[in-house]
Design an enzyme around this catalytic site. Structure first.
Site, mmCIF file in Angstrom:
data_model
loop_
_atom_site.group_PDB
_atom_site.id
_atom_site.type_symbol
_atom_site.label_atom_id
_atom_site.label_comp_id
_atom_site.label_asym_id
_atom_site.label_seq_id
_atom_site.Cartn_x
_atom_site.Cartn_y
_atom_site.Cartn_z
ATOM 1 N N THR A 200 0.831 -1.203 0.000
ATOM 2 C CA THR A 200 0.000 0.000 0.000
ATOM 3 C C THR A 200 0.864 1.251 0.000
ATOM 4 O OG1 THR A 200 -1.634 1.279 1.244
ATOM 5 C CG2 THR A 200 -0.273 -0.232 2.511
ATOM 6 N N ARG A 201 0.323 2.289 -0.611
ATOM 7 C CA ARG A 201 1.022 3.575 -0.587
ATOM 8 C C ARG A 201 0.058 4.667 -0.143
ATOM 9 N NH1 ARG A 201 -1.013 4.562 -6.067
ATOM 10 N NH2 ARG A 201 -1.831 6.643 -5.713
ATOM 11 N N HIS A 205 -7.578 2.582 4.886
ATOM 12 C CA HIS A 205 -9.006 2.881 5.024
ATOM 13 C C HIS A 205 -9.789 1.584 5.185
ATOM 14 C CE1 HIS A 205 -9.365 1.932 0.772
ATOM 15 N NE2 HIS A 205 -8.502 2.875 0.463
ATOM 16 N N HIS A 208 -9.328 -1.311 2.774
ATOM 17 C CA HIS A 208 -8.081 -2.058 3.010
ATOM 18 C C HIS A 208 -8.291 -3.047 4.156
ATOM 19 C CE1 HIS A 208 -5.328 1.463 1.447
ATOM 20 N NE2 HIS A 208 -5.875 0.797 0.464
ATOM 21 N N ARG A 294 -8.290 -3.375 -6.747
ATOM 22 C CA ARG A 294 -8.611 -2.602 -7.949
ATOM 23 C C ARG A 294 -7.496 -1.591 -8.249
ATOM 24 N NH1 ARG A 294 -8.184 1.521 -5.588
ATOM 25 N NH2 ARG A 294 -9.636 2.711 -4.323
HETATM 26 P P1 ADP Z 1 -1.239 0.887 -4.647
HETATM 27 O O1 ADP Z 1 -1.004 2.201 -5.339
HETATM 28 O O2 ADP Z 1 0.043 0.122 -4.495
HETATM 29 O O3 ADP Z 1 -2.329 0.101 -5.303
HETATM 30 P P2 ADP Z 1 -3.120 1.443 -2.477
HETATM 31 O O4 ADP Z 1 -2.786 1.779 -1.087
HETATM 32 O O5 ADP Z 1 -3.932 2.385 -3.280
HETATM 33 O O6 ADP Z 1 -1.685 1.201 -3.142
HETATM 34 O O7 ADP Z 1 -3.803 0.021 -2.555
HETATM 35 C C1 ADP Z 1 -3.270 -1.083 -1.869
HETATM 36 C C2 ADP Z 1 -3.913 -2.380 -2.365
HETATM 37 O O8 ADP Z 1 -5.293 -2.377 -2.025
HETATM 38 C C3 ADP Z 1 -3.867 -2.595 -3.878
HETATM 39 O O9 ADP Z 1 -3.792 -3.969 -4.152
HETATM 40 C C4 ADP Z 1 -5.198 -2.048 -4.341
HETATM 41 O O10 ADP Z 1 -5.599 -2.662 -5.536
HETATM 42 C C5 ADP Z 1 -6.102 -2.471 -3.189
HETATM 43 N N1 ADP Z 1 -7.258 -1.580 -2.976
HETATM 44 C C6 ADP Z 1 -7.216 -0.311 -2.490
HETATM 45 N N2 ADP Z 1 -8.456 0.200 -2.327
HETATM 46 C C7 ADP Z 1 -9.305 -0.790 -2.739
HETATM 47 C C8 ADP Z 1 -10.729 -0.900 -2.818
HETATM 48 N N3 ADP Z 1 -11.544 0.105 -2.448
HETATM 49 N N4 ADP Z 1 -11.242 -2.053 -3.285
HETATM 50 C C9 ADP Z 1 -10.450 -3.088 -3.671
HETATM 51 N N5 ADP Z 1 -9.108 -3.047 -3.605
HETATM 52 C C10 ADP Z 1 -8.528 -1.916 -3.143
#
Ligand code: ADP
Length: 391
Positions: A200-201, A205, A208, A294
């Site tokens: 995650t970056r 929430h 997650h 996603r």
């Molecule tokens: P990244 O840019 O590496 O995807 P995120 O923190 O945005 O980092 O997401 C972390 C992980 O959680 C990723 O695999 C992302 O696809 C997944 N993810 C984030 N938000 C959701 C969501 N609302 N529904 C499904 N998967 C999510």
């Protein structure tokens, strides 16, 4: 209640990619005489390359032992494999300016922030194919894409060869900074036969948390593995994110099944290609499962929502050596009264609460509260304070 497996019964963690965990940390005064470095050319690394150096030297990028040579570079860019056929999706290269490239021959001392941090034995020097790399790795040549922008801003010549790192830079997160070997030790000590890693970056929430908890129903342990290398300017800074993970883990996660550890790589925003890199690298940390939700590692609308899941179809399970857990878009449904996805919720979008990262940042900058269905109040408080400090 389920019990954790008995840590005293032996079991094998997944083998690193290539079979051996690369270890190229060499301590000055212990493993070599610092006098050997006198008079050698110095090359100042940017933050991204320094992060790559650590990933390489600690084995997070096993089987790579250094920055890629030209044959591996082209093979990775064009067919997502090293020249020997091993899956690899994002080229790990060391860019330098063309007019300096000739000065780097033989053993070069790598520096960061004015300190000697490692060495590179230069074996090759070759031209970056930036347009090709942008098209293939990022699927766009648009300079507005942050990964493409970084690619175009860096030097035009790549240096290649094996590296060493003098010390693992644990300064920013001393409690949470673990090398792949150290994460493996924790997993073994805790007796987790199956472990899922979560990249995650973003600030944590509820969606997650939902992914974590659904997965924890099925596997023994969760490696919460936030990326703390360079991210684009408007992402929430890593120290704030890590603080948010700490408060949440403390209150809402089973301690014995959770490990918070930082992932030092820089973010490339290469979406599908980066999802593969993230998964292969997590295998090197000793985990068995990896979550891809996603638009994993995506930015803007450069990638389709599930492109980062589909791309894994280019590899066999045996090649990957890690199980990919694919999740659909998850959000809160007011009518269901819980976190759901299109797979579990029959209601239309008017029942759903969906907030984009951009919207969240807007609300935080305006000093507004985040809805509890989106973010736990403890996390919202950490974010609110950080944004207030920022002014
Ligand atoms: P990244 O840019 O590496 O995807 P995120 O923190 O945005 O980092 O997401 C972390 C992980 O959680 C990723 O695999 C992302 O696809 C997944 N993810 C984030 N938000 C959701 C969501 N609302 N529904 C499904 N998967 C999510």
């Amino acid at each position: 209640m389920t019990t954790l497996p008995n840590p005293s019964s032996p079991f094998l963690l997944p083998a690193p990619l290539g079979g051996t965990l690369v270890h190229r940390v060499r301590r000055a005064g212990h493993d070599f005489d610092p006098a050997e470095l006198r008079g050698l050319p110095r090359l100042a690394l940017g933050d991204r390359s320094y992060a790559d150096l650590e990933m390489l030297a600690t084995g997070a990028y096993s089987p790579l032992t250094g920055f890629l040579g030209e044959a591996d570079y082209l093979s990775v860019v064009e067919r997502m494999r090293l020249a020997d056929g091993t899956p690899w999706s994002v080229p790990i290269t060391l860019p330098v300016a063309r007019d300096e490239a000739e000065t780097y021959t033989g053993r070069v001392v790598l520096t960061h922030g004015g300190e000697d941090v490692g060495t590179l034995d230069v074996q090759e020097r070759y031209d970056a194919r930036k347009a090709l790399e942008a098209r293939e790795v990022y699927r766009t040549e648009d300079p507005a894409h942050p990964g493409v922008a970084a690619l175009y801003a860096q030097g035009d010549v790549y240096l290649a060869g094996p590296v060493t790192l003098f010390e693992v830079p644990r300064g920013a997160f001393p409690l949470h900074h673990r090398t792949p070997a150290e994460v493996r030790e924790v997993i073994e000590a805790r007796g987790w036969r199956t472990t899922v890693a979560f990249q995650t970056r973003n600030p944590i929430h509820r969606a997650h948390e939902y992914l974590h908890k659904v997965t924890l129903e099925l596997v023994d342990g969760l490696l919460l593995h936030p990326l703390v290398g360079t991210t684009k300017g408007d992402d929430v800074p890593a120290p704030t994110r890590v603080q948010a993970y700490e408060v949440l883990l403390d209150r809402y996660y089973p301690q014995a099944r959770t490990l918070l550890s930082v992932y030092p790589a820089a973010m490339r925003y290469a979406g599908p290609r980066e999802a593969i890199l993230h998964a292969l690298s997590r295998r090197n940390y000793g985990v068995t499962h990896f979550i891809v939700g996603r638009d994993h590692a995506g930015v803007g609308s450069y990638y389709g929502t599930y492109d980062a899941q589909e791309i894994f179809g280019n590899f066999t399970q045996e090649e990957l050596g890690i199980q990919i857990l694919k999740f659909e878009h998850t959000f809160y449904c007011k009518t269901c009264g819980q976190l759901v996805s299109p797979r579990t919720c029959p209601h239309g979008s008017e029942h759903h609460l969906v907030l984009s990262g951009t919207k969240v940042r807007e609300k935080l900058r305006a000093g507004e509260n985040l809805p509890g269905e989106f973010t736990r109040p403890e996390v919202a408080e950490v974010l609110r304070k950080a944004y207030a400090r920022e002014g």
